[in-house]
Scaffold this active site. Sequence first.
Site, PDB file in Angstrom:
ATOM      1  N   HIS A 163       0.831  -1.216   0.000  1.00 41.25           N
ATOM      2  CA  HIS A 163       0.000   0.000   0.000  1.00 41.25           C
ATOM      3  C   HIS A 163       0.863   1.263   0.000  1.00 41.25           C
ATOM      4  CE1 HIS A 163      -3.773   2.177   1.243  1.00 41.25           C
ATOM      5  NE2 HIS A 163      -2.872   3.030   1.712  1.00 41.25           N
ATOM      6  N   GLU A 164       1.789   1.326   0.937  1.00 39.59           N
ATOM      7  CA  GLU A 164       2.597   2.543   1.067  1.00 39.59           C
ATOM      8  C   GLU A 164       3.564   2.716  -0.093  1.00 39.59           C
ATOM      9  OE1 GLU A 164       1.702   4.753   3.029  1.00 39.59           O
ATOM     10  OE2 GLU A 164       0.394   3.563   4.322  1.00 39.59           O
ATOM     11  N   HIS A 186       1.698   4.483  -2.766  1.00 40.97           N
ATOM     12  CA  HIS A 186       1.773   5.936  -2.575  1.00 40.97           C
ATOM     13  C   HIS A 186       3.114   6.476  -3.064  1.00 40.97           C
ATOM     14  CE1 HIS A 186      -1.898   6.640  -0.378  1.00 40.97           C
ATOM     15  NE2 HIS A 186      -1.570   5.840   0.611  1.00 40.97           N
ATOM     16  N   HIS A 209       3.512   6.470  -6.824  1.00 38.16           N
ATOM     17  CA  HIS A 209       2.629   7.498  -7.389  1.00 38.16           C
ATOM     18  C   HIS A 209       3.326   8.853  -7.317  1.00 38.16           C
ATOM     19  CE1 HIS A 209      -1.758   9.272  -7.421  1.00 38.16           C
ATOM     20  NE2 HIS A 209      -1.020   9.708  -8.409  1.00 38.16           N
TER      21      HIS A 209
END
Length: 594
Positions: free
Chosen positions: A386-387, A390, A393
């Site tokens: 998940h991180e 980020h 991105h």
Amino acid sequence: MKKRDEIPVCDTWNLADILPSESAWEDLFRETESSLSGYKRYEGHLADSGEMLFSCLRFDEEMSLNIETLFVYGRQKSDEDTGNARYQELSSRARSLSYKAAGLSSFLVPEILAIPQENLTEFRENTAELKRYDRTFEIILKKKDHTLSAPMEALLAKSMEATSGPSEIFHMFNNADVKFPEIKDEKNQPVRITHGNYIAFMEKQDRSVRKSAFEALYSVYGQFINTLASTFSSNVKQAAFYAKARNYPSARAHSLGENEIPEEVYDNLIKAVHEGLPNLHQYISIRKKALGVEELHMYDLYVPMVSREERKITFEEAKAMVLEGLKPLGAEYLSLLREGFDNRWIDVYENEGKRSGAYSWGVYGIHPYVLLNFNGTLDSVFTLAHEMGHALHSWFSDKNQTYIDAGYKIFVAEVASTCNEALLIRHLLEVTADKKERAYLVNHFMDSFRGTLYRQAMFAEFEAETHRRAGEGEVLTGEVLCRIYQRLNEEYFGPDMVVDPEIGYEWSRIPHFYTPFYVYQYATGFSAAIAISSRILKGDESAVKGYYEFLSGGNSMTPIDLLKLCGVDMGTAEPVKDALFVFAGLLEEMSRLI
């Protein structure tokens, strides 16, 4: 619990990539503080020429990047050990400098809006450098009705330091001051509850351990519930004040307007989720049956429905799992993941005083960072995926956009991270041949829907109701807030759930409530991510291409338009309904597997 200096260096992030030392931080602070007076030479002169306007905007960029560097470094140092007064000082000084800069630069937007339209058009046509700020002008012109005079903008900017108190008080309480009691673990050994190990305890097969952890954690918040209610209420009042000052009808309209999101997106989410509550009630019934309990309690929500031999996943294994699961995104993406894994982008393990939870953050032009509190569970593997979503991105946006356009809006911030999780879980489901393991993974995927789509929508509904009540003059006492939160839990989880009274305190420990109207974006982002990951896994090359365009888009277009690059229209309720349809399919499979 290890102290910070007991953690191996290889397991910590390398903040020297931002600034080589604290003395370098001090040098940049002095340089920036001294340079801020430069705003004065532009004030009152933006209408003089296109060159003057461009020069001011570039100067503002430079100051913003310097302050971002100071603040990110200071705050991340503080997050390593929230009890370290020196690092608290760095973070506080950087924040104060940002408020000072906001005050000195507050003339910018009002002066741009005061330039006659024909003059501004001429500047933009005849000053080639101003092309860099096309999107900036687009955003500014949209906010014309919500921009005040230069003196009033200056006053609002100066007020921000004084009104940030509720958020800062909660941050220090929740990370530096609060201490939880000890409980007995499954081996009857005393263990102190922490933010970092709480969920791991809630996943234990031993129900008495889950119950003890649940009651121990919330007993502490219950002791401080009046203080926490006052802190929360003050933050609600702060949001209402700025909304009113900027001529918005509500704090929600202000928050969504700042992110260029129509309010119906929020309403569509809650309406669609309410229509899907029967599926959540069915999930609760399945969980109750799977666990074989007469009553299902709130502390039974995180333990896997299907037991399996518990094993600790090492961080090396976690990295390998993530790399394998994200192969559909292509070689470039995997190469960047490895770069982050190998070059200390990540602060891996919990230490005494370290900020709880996980996040990705960084400074433009420097690689992003990830804070974890990795504990070897499957959840912590998904948190890594998940991180890093980020992080990459941000990497793609920074690479492809100027500083002024790189910072993507919060609305799209959860899409890439959740897409990574969706790809990883679907990979794990594909490669397992064991029925029990498959049931375990389906359970995990279902829990992602419960925890992200349903739970965050419930949070969003709580926020909407509390802000509305405050706007109508109701006092948000601890009793009122707990009653609202308790009722929502009862409505969402349905008749087969015993909604323990302790859960009424849960709102008081949610950090994101101090960024009003943030949490709904987890649910919308999750819905978008399910749609995008489905298209990618179907082998649609245009889906991967569109996804890279999305990742690279930064803030170069509205969030709704960015997601359309991936074939997802969040202006409608369809992505949410489609995600709930996937959840319904998982329920059917789990019913067969258990």
